[in-house]
Structure formats: structure tokens, C-alpha cells
Enzyme design. Structure first.
Site, mmCIF file in Angstrom:
data_model
loop_
_atom_site.group_PDB
_atom_site.id
_atom_site.type_symbol
_atom_site.label_atom_id
_atom_site.label_comp_id
_atom_site.label_asym_id
_atom_site.label_seq_id
_atom_site.Cartn_x
_atom_site.Cartn_y
_atom_site.Cartn_z
ATOM 1 N N GLU A 8 1.823 -7.533 3.560
ATOM 2 C CA GLU A 8 1.747 -6.481 4.582
ATOM 3 C C GLU A 8 2.492 -6.801 5.869
ATOM 4 O O GLU A 8 2.960 -5.892 6.549
ATOM 5 C CB GLU A 8 0.270 -6.188 4.923
ATOM 6 C CG GLU A 8 -0.415 -5.386 3.857
ATOM 7 C CD GLU A 8 -1.906 -5.601 3.842
ATOM 8 O OE1 GLU A 8 -2.654 -4.627 3.896
ATOM 9 O OE2 GLU A 8 -2.325 -6.767 3.762
ATOM 10 N N GLU A 99 -8.249 -0.833 1.800
ATOM 11 C CA GLU A 99 -7.013 -0.501 2.502
ATOM 12 C C GLU A 99 -5.829 -1.194 1.841
ATOM 13 O O GLU A 99 -4.787 -0.589 1.608
ATOM 14 C CB GLU A 99 -7.131 -0.911 3.974
ATOM 15 C CG GLU A 99 -6.214 -0.168 4.911
ATOM 16 C CD GLU A 99 -6.688 1.239 5.193
ATOM 17 O OE1 GLU A 99 -5.871 2.022 5.700
ATOM 18 O OE2 GLU A 99 -7.845 1.567 4.894
ATOM 19 N N HIS A 369 -15.108 -11.178 -1.052
ATOM 20 C CA HIS A 369 -14.528 -12.141 -0.136
ATOM 21 C C HIS A 369 -15.523 -13.227 0.216
ATOM 22 O O HIS A 369 -16.720 -13.094 0.013
ATOM 23 C CB HIS A 369 -14.082 -11.456 1.162
ATOM 24 C CG HIS A 369 -13.007 -10.450 0.963
ATOM 25 N ND1 HIS A 369 -12.887 -9.340 1.755
ATOM 26 C CD2 HIS A 369 -12.012 -10.376 0.060
ATOM 27 C CE1 HIS A 369 -11.853 -8.618 1.358
ATOM 28 N NE2 HIS A 369 -11.308 -9.227 0.334
#
Length: 904
Positions: A8, A99, A369
Site C-alpha cells: 500500500e 480495507e 492479528h
């Protein structure tokens, strides 16, 4: 041939490229590569005439979104397609959350690769983690994509349907958001509680008692607990209305408290009871997103956005694990690393026999996570990182919390003492004292959590003498103390984040942007660290409560998060849930029906709020140019006078007395100061929209083009005390300081909207104080102008922050305030700060990254001259059609990807 890896951000790409070697090409998407159109200018002509074109969501055909590639991303997409031609495999390595999964899908859908595609995921950017992720890719998780798309469409439906209602009925330019409006309501509701709050006073007695010479710790404090077996009232015993909640307590006033003090002067006290209990405190769980934001606010003074911006840099540069997480879990390697540092830094006595494990208490904790922790199999101490500034401070906080989570409990003893005696006036009184001694600090040796509520810290000790029941005591001092109850504390960023999470509203990764949005839109402003709602927010929330009650309901907003979690887990259908939200189902009324059947809304009533009781006749109104108050006129008319409300006056401080004070000197009402000896014109002082000022009154026969001279009052002046001499000096501005001997240009000094400044031609320079306007000399002005001049239109403004030299250009990089917000510049290129960046948190590394992105786009295009032909800029219809496939094809592509994901 090589493998193309797309992440990203450029910073992440540089770090990962160093780990993967020559067989991989690593490039960034620079965030999202496409989205719903952001406005009419971004909406393609082919959908503008469609019923759903403005919204860019085809609500009648499965809520199909129409995505576009922003203009500033088209050249970058071309670059990615060029790199893909030379690759034999594509690895999509965006963040492993909704996202990130959506960005990966958008890349897949836009690049249309003809080579194998894999999803590469990791939670920390270390060499071992990156190599392992490259060796063990997975398929795209289309359920996560569907959940993110559902959230994006929900927000678009809410914003595009509700915002126009606000424009028509409250004020143009406003916006509504599915979660931001609810967050605003929380802040407004707290201010409503403060407005309704009625102060109550109560008294008690504070004493210092002497246990005698045989005790090493002989003097200790105690507070009056009861009188004749009835507990003495404290602040918690009073309601919001200022009344006692219970009749079973004694409410002492000043007179009785002072009388008791006098009656206890000769009293001999004795210990009535001693209660000792073991004290044990376990370590705090490692950080997740919200607890990191809260603690960074308490300990470091960071805003939520600053915390996330600094954490993003730490993650991208390989110092911490992924910072958007609901989890408090640590991997086995992280637990081993933490325990190893406990052993090395604190010794074996601080290390528990077995590793500590933590489970998340967050409902529907999202994704798999870890907690936020230092990266790697061996933790670097803060000193070993080489970090500086805000990155060092935040890393140190994360490191300390992680290490402390694997340490032993703190243990000690808590003691409660009750001591009593008889007053000369006959009452039996009891005083209470409490203390705590920590015999083994355990994890508190490494880390103590901050507190929002004023409670004492976990490591605070209060020692009491070792007394026993029946021991005599004497009062060393006794004093009556008065107290007033306090209204509920306003939210800070830390406590608002905590409240949103406890109510299960929104997601941790969105809290920083939610708070940033309500601040930037002017619904909320900061007073110190407190979040204060503007009166505009009261009008907006009132409209939503009256006409969109379900959409602004706390419980409903929380349930929507559950729905999105169910979609992410593949247990609910996206379209079914969107349809119920928008069209309704059964007894549930949808958003569209609410908007279509609004009926009459009294805009004036929405903007009117009584000050005090209605019979007082004073109302606050939210007007086009800000809030103002109306009060009864001298002739008894209900709305005879008006006065502006200062922008920095919190709503709960607008009392009836304050309103009357403002009405006594309303906007437009003039106070004559005298006549100007030079012109004979009357000089008046008055209050205006932008504050108090002085002006001359022109005669009726003055030319129409003649404007009266005016001058704003200095901050040190007031309307009540300003004199004619002051007014004439203010209206004489700008003052000519002198002439520059080199350029022969005139230098003037004047007061502006942003403070006092010097002006020489087009070159303006700020000066330190308003008083200098009348005292600064030519030599002093020339000295200011002799300082190096910064490039650009805003040369007069000093940099907000100096960061260091850019690694590419070698030029010094500074942060500046521009017309469209803060930006970084090296003198050659300017790069606007992103929404997650802040002046406080920006570093040279982040600035270099933003400048690198800006350079990649090439020099800024100059505006075309008038009359220039535009035909060359148009794309052919065929190319435009190819840029965005039809909704049907898009749906088919998603179904194919989803099926492939389930097969793997």
C-alpha cells in the site's frame, strides 16, 4: 521474469524489497486505487443521467457500486500494468483487514492480470515474516471484500440521503455520516448533561491523627465518615439536579461542619476497627488499537490521528506489528521475546513460571492479528532502535506495555482503619483512613497505566501506622472543608474512543478519522483536551433525533457493526442487509422512506434553544453566520435584542446571567466615544460578528463611495474601557514605518485577521505582538526583512515545523500551512499531508515519502490559456468504456473469485 508484489505505501515497499531480493519487484498502490466518485467532477458522463448516478450505487440492481480510478491515480495504474507485463506472478500484499482485502480486490479487478495471483499477508515487516508470507500465500477472501463494500455503500447511502436534508433545514455545506453523526451525538449528549447539571455544595472534615511515639509512621490523614452512624454525604450521593439521592446520609453544611470541628477539639479518639486485605494487581493486556490511542493520549498527549500516523510509520519501517487490531493475543515467539527481556532487564524474580496469555474482550474481534507489539523474534529496546522524537516515544510505550504483560503480579496489602470519638456536642463521629503498601511491584516496575478519572495510579502507596483496635489516638489537626459537585466531564479523544468501543460503535481503525471528521467539520472543537460541541451540532443532532431516530440510535449503530461482521464471516448476505437498511423490511422503516416522507420541518425551531427556563424569554439561535441570542426588548417585545455568542464560549457556560451580559452590549449597539478633532465625525465602539471594533459615523451627505474608517480592538482592550484616543490610533492604521533604503518601497504595519504584521509591497512578515504596531521602528522592521525569505506565496509565514534534509533533493524540508491545509515542501515540490498525518506527528521519513509520491506524478501542470482547445484532452469512447467494466461483469468476477477462494 519476476514476481510483482504490490503493497500500500512506498515506505513499506522499500522495506519489503530489501528482504525479498532480486526475484521480486515490489511496488506500492499508494493507498486506494479506486473508489466511488467523490463528486460531480469525478462522476463519468455515462452514469450522470441515471437515477442512481449522483450516488454511484445502483440501488435497484443489487446495490451495485460504480467505481472510478481518481485522476491522480491513473498514471500510477499504467505504471503497475507495465510492471505486470514483465512478471510471471502477482502477489497482492496489502494489509490483512477488510480495507486491505478490498484494496487487493480492486487491484485485481483493475489490473486484470493474466498470470497467477496470490494473496500475501503478514502482521509485521521483518525479514522472517516477509519471507514466510511469500512462501505461504493464500487466496483472496471475498467475504472480507463484501463486508468492506457493504460498509462503503452504507456510508454512501446515509451521507448522500441525509446530508441534503441538513443543507435545506440547518445550513448549506453540512455533512452527515453513519458513525460520525452518532459520535457527535455522544459529545452533544454529554454537554446536555452539563447544561442540565445543578451544582450542590457539601462539607466534611479532614483530620490528621497521631498514633503516638511508638509508631514510626505516627501521623496519618483521615476523613469524616459518619455522624451518629449515618454516613456523611459525598459528591456521589447527589444527582444531576443537585439533590441527594438518598435520605440515609447526613448532609453537612458549613455551619454544622465548623461546629463539629469545634466540638471535637478536646476529643480523644480510639481505633474502632482495622481491616487488612491482600492487594494483587495483574498486568495490563498488550495494546490493541483503541487502548494504544487512549494511552498515547494520556501519557504522550497525542491525538488519535497522531497516534495512528506515528504507529503507521513504525509498522512500515519494521519496528512494530500491525497497528489496526482488536486482538490482545501474542504469538509464541513474541511471548518468548518478552520473557527473555524480563529476565535480562529485571531478573528472574519478576518472571512468572508460565507465559501469560490474553484473550480479547472485544465482541466480534476482527481478523486474526496479534496485539500491537515490537516486531521480530527478539525485541529491540527503545535505545537499540535508533528512533527519535514521537516515534521513539510511541515505540517505548508499546515496548514497555508488551514486556510488562509478561511479568509477575504486583502484590501488597490494603488497610482500612475506622477511628471514632464523641464530640462535646454529643454526636458520635467516625473517621476513615485507607492505605496501601506494595511489597512486590512486579509488572509495575516496568509500566503503570494512565488514568482518565482522576483515580490514584496503581503504583501509588499510602502508608498507615500499624495500629490495633482499641488503640488511643489524638487529633493533630481538624478542619472543615467545603466541596461542590462537578458536572460530568467532557469527552477527551481518549475517553471518546473508550466510549465508542464500549458501545461497540464503529471500528478501532476508524476512530481516528471519525474524531478528525467531526473536528474538521466544525461540529466539535477542542478546549484544551476536552471536546466541546458547537451549537451547530445541537441543531444537527436535534434534526436527526426527531426525523432519523433509528439511524442515530446508539444500539442500532452498534448492531450494524454486528451485521458487517456477519457479512465478513459469510453468514449474512450483503444485498439483503443493504436492502433492509435502505428500503426497510416488515416493521422496519428504511432510510429512503424516511427521506421521502419527511413532511414539514420547522427549520427555525430546530435552530432555537432556550437559555434557562422558557419564561426568561432568552433564546439561542443557530444562524447562517453563527450562533446568536435573542432577548426581550425594552418595550416588552419577546425578541427585541440580539447579541452574537463568542465562538469559544462552551454551550454549558451560556447561562442566563451570561446571556444578559451579552445582550447588554449586543452586536450593532454603539457606544459613542466622542468626536474626531480632525473631521468632526462621531466615533463609536460596537460589537461585530468578528469581535469588538471602533468606527466613525459618516454624515448623511457623505459620498456613497466613502467608507467609514474602522479598527478592531486589540486583545488587551474591551468595549467598556476603550477611549477616543485608543479609537483614533486604531483607525489610523496601517501605520507607515518608513522606506526600505535599498528597494525604496514603503513599509507599513497593520493588524490582520491572523495577527499584526509588516507589509512591503507583496512581502508580509508577522510581528510578535499588537503593541509593536505603534512602537516598531524602521531599523527593527528592516532587521526582520533581512532574514532569509522562504519561497512561494506564503513566504511571510514561518514554517510550522522543520524536519531535516530530504534524502533525494538534499534540500531542507519544512511543514507549512497552505490555502488547502498543511503540506511539506523541499522548495521544489509540495505534498499535502494526508488525513492520517498531523503536524505534531510528521517525521522526515514520512515527509520524504509524501514528496517521493509527488515527484512520481511529475511537475504540476500549468493552467491552460484561455481559448485553448480542449478536444485533445478528451478520451475516445472506446477507451473510456474499457476503463470500467459493466456491473454485470464485475459481479461475475467477484463470484468467480469467491468460489475460487472457497475451493482453496
Amino acid at each position: 521474469m519476476s514476481k510483482l508484489v504490490i503493497v500500500e505505501s512506498p515506505a513499506k515497499a522499500r522495506t519489503i524489497a530489501g528482504y525479498l531480493g532480486r526475484d521480486f519487484v515490489v511496488e506500492s498502490s499508494i493507498g486506494h486505487i479506486r473508489d466511488l466518485p467523490q463528486g460531480a467532477a469525478d462522476t463519468p458522463a455515462k452514469i450522470k443521467d441515471k437515477p442512481w448516478g449522483r450516488m454511484a450505487v445502483d440501488i435497484d440492481n443489487g446495490f451495485e457500486p460504480y467505481y472510478v480510478v481518481p485522476r491522480d491515480k491513473k498514471s500510477h495504474i499504467s505504471k503497475l500494468k507495465g510492471l505486470l507485463k514483465d512478471a510471471d506472478e502477482l502477489l497482492l500484499a496489502t494489509d490483512e483487514d477488510r480495507e486491505g482485502e478490498a484494496i487487493a480486490w480492486h487491484l485485481l479487478d483493475e489490473l486484470k492480470p493474466k498470470v497467477p495471483v496470490k494473496r500475501m499477508v503478514f502482521h509485521e515487516i521483518t525479514k522472517s515474516a516477509i519471507l514466510d508470507a511469500a512462501d505461504h500465500p493464500r487466496e483472496l477472501d471475498m467475504d472480507l471484500v463484501e463486508a468492506q463494500e457493504a460498509r462503503r455503500i452504507l456510508d454512501r447511502l446515509y451521507g448522500y440521503e441525509v446530508s441534503p436534508v441538513l443543507w435545506r433545514k440547518v445550513m448549506s455545506g453540512l455533512s452527515a455520516g453513519r458513525v460520525q453523526s452518532v459520535a457527535t451525538r455522544l459529545v452533544v449528549d454529554r454537554e446536555r448533561e452539563r447544561i442540565a447539571f445543578r451544582e450542590a455544595s457539601y462539607w466534611d472534615i479532614q483530620g490528621s491523627f497521631d498514633a503516638g511515639e511508638r509508631h514510626e509512621q505516627r501521623i496519618f490523614p483521615a476523613r469524616l465518615y459518619s455522624v451518629d452512624a449515618a454516613r456523611v454525604a459525598q459528591g456521589r450521593d447527589f444527582g444531576q439536579d443537585g439533590r441527594l439521592r438518598s435520605d440515609n446520609v447526613v448532609h453537612l453544611d458549613r455551619s454544622r461542619a465548623e461546629s463539629l470541628v469545634a466540638a471535637l477539639r478536646e476529643t480523644t479518639f480510639e481505633v474502632r476497627s482495622v481491616e487488612a486485605k491482600p492487594y494483587r494487581r495483574s498486568p495490563y493486556a498488550p495494546f490493541r488499537t483503541t487502548t494504544l490511542q487512549q494511552e498515547a493520549s494520556r501519557k504522550l498527549g497525542f491525538s488519535a490521528s497522531s497516534t495512528m500516523s506515528v504507529a503507521q510509520r513504525l509498522y512500515e519501517n519494521g519496528f512494530i506489528t500491525y497497528m489496526r487490531t482488536d486482538s490482545t493475543t501474542l504469538s509464541d515467539t513474541a511471548i518468548t521475546a518478552a520473557r527473555q527481556q524480563v529476565q535480562e532487564l529485571y531478573g528472574g524474580e519478576y518472571l512468572p513460571d508460565a507465559p501469560r496469555t490474553y484473550t480479547s474482550k472485544v465482541k466480534n474481534a476482527q481478523e486474526a492479528h496479534e496485539a500491537i507489539r515490537p516486531s521480530g523474534d527478539v525485541f529491540r529496546t527503545p535505545a537499540q532502535t535508533g528512533l527519535t522524537g514521537d516515534q521513539f516515544r510511541l515505540y517505548e510505550l508499546i515496548w514497555m506495555r508488551t514486556v510488562a504483560s509478561q511479568m509477575k503480579d504486583a502484590v501488597g496489602q490494603s488497610v482500612s482503619i475506622r477511628l471514632g470519638g464523641a464530640a462535646a456536642s454529643g454526636e458520635d463521629v467516625v473517621f476513615a483512613a485507607s492505605g496501601r503498601v506494595i511489597t512486590f511491584h512486579g509488572f509495575l516496575k516496568a509500566y503503570v497505566e494512565g488514568r482518565d478519572d482522576g483515580a490514584e495510579a496503581d503504583d501509588r502507596e499510602t502508608r498507615l501506622p500499624n495500629v490495633e483496635q482499641g488503640d488511643p489516638l489524638t487529633a493533630a489537626s481538624l478542619s472543615a472543608e467545603g466541596h461542590e459537585t462537578k458536572p460530568p466531564a467532557r469527552y477527551t479523544e481518549a475517553t471518546l474512543v473508550k466510549e465508542l468501543e464500549e458501545r461497540e460503535i464503529g471500528r478501532p481503525s476508524t476512530y481516528a478519522s471519525i474524531i478528525g471528521t467531526i473536528l474538521n467539520r466544525g461540529y466539535v472543537y477542542k478546549k484544551g483536551t476536552a471536546l466541546v460541541p458547537a451549537w451547530l451540532a445541537f441543531s444537527v443532532v436535534r434534526l436527526l433525533e426527531e426525523h432519523f431516530p433509528r439511524q442515530i440510535d446508539y444500539a442500532f449503530t452498534a448492531r450494524m457493526e454486528d451485521v458487517l461482521d456477519e457479512i465478513a464471516g459469510g453468514r449474512k448476505d450483503r444485498n439483503t442487509e443493504l436492502s433492509e437498511f435502505y428500503f426497510g423490511a416488515g416493521e422496519v422503516v428504511g432510510l429512503k422512506t424516511l427521506v421521502d416522507e419527511l413532511g414539514d420541518i420547522d427549520a427555525r425551531a430546530l435552530a432555537t434553544f432556550p437559555v434557562g427556563e422558557p419564561e426568561v424569554g432568552i433564546n439561542l439561535r443557530v444562524g447562517k453566520y453563527g450562533p446568536y441570542i435573542e432577548g426581550p426588548g425594552d418595550d416588552g417585545e419577546p425578541a427585541g435584542k440580539r447579541a452574537n455568542v463568542p465562538e469559544d464560549l462552551p454551550p454549558d457556560e451560556l447561562t442566563v446571567d451570561k446571556a444578559r451580559e451579552l445582550l447588554a452590549n449586543p452586536a450593532g449597539e454603539e457606544r459613542p466615544l466622542g468626536e474626531d478633532p480632525a473631521t468632526g465625525h462621531v466615533i463609536v465602539a460596537k460589537n461585530g460578528r468578528y469581535g469588538p471594533y471602533v468606527s466613525e459615523v459618516l454624515p448623511e451627505d457623505a459620498p456613497a463611495k466613502q467608507k467609514p474608517r474602522t479598527g478592531s480592538l486589540f486583545k488587551s482592550m474591551s468595549l467598556d474601557t476603550v477611549t477616543l484616543a485608543d479609537a483614533l490610533r486604531l483607525m489610523s492604521l496601517p501605520r507607515v514605518v518608513g522606506e526600505d533604503p535599498d528597494s525604496k518601497e514603503e513599509i507599513t504595519v497593520q493588524n490582520g485577521r491572523y495577527g499584526p504584521y509588516l507589509k512591503k509591497g507583496t512581502d508580509s512578515r508577522s510581528i510578535e505582538s499588537e503593541e509593536q504596531i505603534f512602537t516598531i521602528t524602521l531599523d527593527e522592521a528592516l532587521k526582520i526583512y533581512s532574514q532569509p525569505k522562504q519561497r512561494g506565496r506564503a513566504a511571510a509565514a514561518a514554517p510550522l515545523k522543520e524536519l531535516g534534509n530530504d534524502p533525494v533533493s538534499g534540500n531542507p524540508v519544512v511543514v507549512k500551512a497552505g490555502r488547502f491545509g498543511e503540506y511539506v515542501t523541499d522548495g521544489e515540490y509540495n505534498a499535502t499531508l494526508r488525513k492520517d498525518d498531523s503536524v505534531e506527528a510528521i517525521t522526515i521519513e514520512r515527509a520524504a515519502e509524501l514528496l517521493e509520491e509527488r515527484r512520481a506524478k511529475g511537475p504540476a501542470k500549468k493552467a491552460a490559456k484561455k481559448g485553448a482547445k480542449k478536444a485533445a484532452a478528451k478520451k475516445s469512447p472506446a477507451k473510456k468504456t474499457a476503463a470500467k467494466k459493466t456491473p454485470a461483469k464485475k459481479t461475475a468476477a467477484k463470484k468467480t473469485a469467491k468460489a475460487a477462494a472457497k475451493k482453496s
